[in-house]
Design an enzyme around this catalytic site. Structure first.
Site, PDB file in Angstrom:
ATOM      1  N   ASN A  10       0.876  -1.013  -0.229  1.00 23.76           N
ATOM      2  CA  ASN A  10      -0.006  -0.182   0.079  1.00 23.76           C
ATOM      3  C   ASN A  10       0.901   1.257   0.107  1.00 23.76           C
ATOM      4  O   ASN A  10       1.771   1.696   1.084  1.00 23.76           O
ATOM      5  CB  ASN A  10      -0.785   0.095   1.290  1.00 23.76           C
ATOM      6  CG  ASN A  10      -1.723   1.246   1.393  1.00 23.76           C
ATOM      7  OD1 ASN A  10      -1.893   1.937   0.596  1.00 23.76           O
ATOM      8  ND2 ASN A  10      -2.172   1.377   2.739  1.00 23.76           N
ATOM      9  N   LYS A  12      -0.062   4.334  -0.391  1.00 29.01           N
ATOM     10  CA  LYS A  12      -0.397   5.528   0.491  1.00 29.01           C
ATOM     11  C   LYS A  12      -0.407   6.542  -0.293  1.00 29.01           C
ATOM     12  O   LYS A  12      -0.365   6.559  -1.683  1.00 29.01           O
ATOM     13  CB  LYS A  12      -0.107   5.470   1.904  1.00 29.01           C
ATOM     14  CG  LYS A  12      -0.079   4.298   2.605  1.00 29.01           C
ATOM     15  CD  LYS A  12       0.323   4.781   4.140  1.00 29.01           C
ATOM     16  CE  LYS A  12       0.443   3.003   4.901  1.00 29.01           C
ATOM     17  NZ  LYS A  12       0.413   3.347   6.341  1.00 29.01           N
ATOM     18  N   HIS A  96      -9.488   0.865   4.791  1.00 29.80           N
ATOM     19  CA  HIS A  96      -8.128   0.755   5.584  1.00 29.80           C
ATOM     20  C   HIS A  96      -8.499   1.919   6.648  1.00 29.80           C
ATOM     21  O   HIS A  96      -9.131   2.879   6.708  1.00 29.80           O
ATOM     22  CB  HIS A  96      -7.185   1.702   4.778  1.00 29.80           C
ATOM     23  CG  HIS A  96      -5.649   1.613   5.264  1.00 29.80           C
ATOM     24  ND1 HIS A  96      -5.151   2.506   5.800  1.00 29.80           N
ATOM     25  CD2 HIS A  96      -4.711   0.637   4.922  1.00 29.80           C
ATOM     26  CE1 HIS A  96      -3.962   2.123   6.321  1.00 29.80           C
ATOM     27  NE2 HIS A  96      -3.618   1.045   5.736  1.00 29.80           N
ATOM     28  N   GLU A  98      -6.772   4.255   8.012  1.00 28.70           N
ATOM     29  CA  GLU A  98      -6.363   5.667   7.709  1.00 28.70           C
ATOM     30  C   GLU A  98      -7.706   6.369   7.289  1.00 28.70           C
ATOM     31  O   GLU A  98      -8.060   7.346   7.439  1.00 28.70           O
ATOM     32  CB  GLU A  98      -5.276   6.077   6.758  1.00 28.70           C
ATOM     33  CG  GLU A  98      -3.840   5.437   7.596  1.00 28.70           C
ATOM     34  CD  GLU A  98      -2.605   5.218   6.923  1.00 28.70           C
ATOM     35  OE1 GLU A  98      -2.664   5.517   5.786  1.00 28.70           O
ATOM     36  OE2 GLU A  98      -1.710   4.677   7.531  1.00 28.70           O
ATOM     37  N   GLU A 168      -5.304  -5.673  10.493  1.00 32.62           N
ATOM     38  CA  GLU A 168      -4.277  -4.438  10.594  1.00 32.62           C
ATOM     39  C   GLU A 168      -4.579  -4.038  11.985  1.00 32.62           C
ATOM     40  O   GLU A 168      -5.533  -3.024  12.059  1.00 32.62           O
ATOM     41  CB  GLU A 168      -4.171  -3.479   9.472  1.00 32.62           C
ATOM     42  CG  GLU A 168      -4.105  -4.078   8.031  1.00 32.62           C
ATOM     43  CD  GLU A 168      -3.527  -3.186   7.241  1.00 32.62           C
ATOM     44  OE1 GLU A 168      -2.315  -3.424   6.661  1.00 32.62           O
ATOM     45  OE2 GLU A 168      -4.143  -2.107   6.994  1.00 32.62           O
ATOM     46  N   GLY A 174       2.428   1.836  10.667  1.00 28.58           N
ATOM     47  CA  GLY A 174       3.400   2.919  10.628  1.00 28.58           C
ATOM     48  C   GLY A 174       3.879   3.264  11.816  1.00 28.58           C
ATOM     49  O   GLY A 174       4.574   4.328  12.008  1.00 28.58           O
ATOM     50  N   SER A 214       3.461  -2.831  10.335  1.00 32.33           N
ATOM     51  CA  SER A 214       5.094  -2.701  10.178  1.00 32.33           C
ATOM     52  C   SER A 214       5.512  -4.055  10.076  1.00 32.33           C
ATOM     53  O   SER A 214       6.472  -4.333  10.658  1.00 32.33           O
ATOM     54  CB  SER A 214       5.343  -2.307  11.927  1.00 32.33           C
ATOM     55  OG  SER A 214       5.021  -1.004  12.200  1.00 32.33           O
TER      56      SER A 214
HETATM   57  C1  PEP Z   1      -0.690  -0.003   5.991  1.00 28.81           C
HETATM   58  O1  PEP Z   1      -0.561   0.714   5.480  1.00 28.81           O
HETATM   59  O2  PEP Z   1      -1.777  -1.018   5.470  1.00 28.81           O
HETATM   60  C2  PEP Z   1       0.342  -0.752   6.762  1.00 28.81           C
HETATM   61  C3  PEP Z   1       0.581  -1.741   7.435  1.00 28.81           C
HETATM   62  O3  PEP Z   1       1.526   0.149   7.153  1.00 28.81           O
HETATM   63  P1  PEP Z   1       2.865  -0.288   7.736  1.00 28.81           P
HETATM   64  O4  PEP Z   1       3.264  -1.297   6.800  1.00 28.81           O
HETATM   65  O5  PEP Z   1       3.897   0.987   7.336  1.00 28.81           O
HETATM   66  O6  PEP Z   1       2.703  -0.438   9.074  1.00 28.81           O
END
Ligand code: PEP
Length: 250
Positions: A10, A12, A96, A98, A168, A174, A214
């Site tokens: 992703n 973003k 997601h 976010e 997630e 992040g 992460s």
């Molecule tokens: C994501 O944006 O779905 C995500 C898991 O980000 P990160 O790997 O940076 O934690």
């Protein structure tokens, strides 16, 4: 039937078109033709056409980060399923955290987007996960299974079988703070059991459940070794071709 793992990136709101082009070209050299894993990149909407060009003939697939629930209409700034398919997308991320956190996404709008996407050939990647406060208040199963059930409400088993689920935990996205493989496996197993209870063991056994939060080259193997983890949705570590290739080749 064995579940084919999915490693999805992703991107973003990162990368201009030249950056997307060079990263995808580098990625093609590293992972084109790697077997036994579905590789997906979700760049920004402005770079989808670039992805289509660079990935022509590649085994790397691409998708979008969101989609609207209407077929078309007066919805300034939005994109429809037909538009995503037109540019060559095969996947779309829906719900997601976010989007939920900053853009008013709710379980209701997630469900509407899912229904719309499933009326087309797009493969939705449905994101669910709890916040740190919810985990600390012992509400993980409540929150995660609640999000899951409300997202899937009204869909047929056939439709659901086409979804990829991404667990997630919001506190791990992040932040550099990954869920331990045991914590992730516990929730993945909870999700699969819920699908079995609500629908059938065939459906539950066949659905891919990705972990996101992460994920990086140093922790991907131990996460992927868990029985119910079928891949990863990756933010930060997917932006660099070398590091994403290491994830694909875990
Ligand atoms: C994501 O944006 O779905 C995500 C898991 O980000 P990160 O790997 O940076 O934690």
């Amino acid at each position: 039937m064995a579940r084919i793992p999915v490693i999805a990136g992703n991107w973003k709101m990162y990368k201009t078109r030249p950056e997307v082009k060079s990263t995808l070209e580098a990625l093609r050299k590293l992972v084109d033709g790697v077997e036994g894993v579905e590789v997906v990149i979700c760049p920004t909407a402005t770079s989808l056409a670039t992805a289509a060009e660079v990935l022509e003939g590649s085994t790397i697939r691409f998708g979008a980060q969101n989609v609207h629930w209407a077929a078309e209409g007066a919805f300034t700034g939005e994109l429809s399923c037909a538009m995503l398919l037109d540019v060559g997308c095969q996947y779309v991320i829906i719900g997601h955290s976010e989007r939920r956190q900053y853009f008013g996404e709710t379980d209701e709008t997630v469900s509407k987007r899912l229904t719309q996407a499933l009326g087309t050939d797009l493969t939705p990647i449905l994101c669910i996960g709890e916040t740190l406060e919810e985990r600390e208040a012992d509400r993980v199963s409540d929150v995660v299974l609640g999000q899951l059930k409300r997202a899937l409400a009204g869909l047929t088993e056939d439709q659901i079988s086409r979804i990829i689920i991404a667990y997630e935990p919001v506190w791990a996205i992040g932040t550099g703070r990954t869920a331990t493989p045991e914590i992730a496996q516990e929730v993945h197993s909870m999700i699969r059991t819920c699908l079995e209870q609500e629908y059938s063991s065939e459906l539950a056994e066949g659905l891919r459940i990705l972990y996101g939060g992460s994920v990086k080259p140093s922790n991907v193997a131990e996460l992927m070794a868990q029985a119910d983890i079928d891949g990863a949705l990756v933010g930060g570590a997917s932006l660099d071709a070398e590091s994403f290739a290491q994830l694909v080749k875990y």
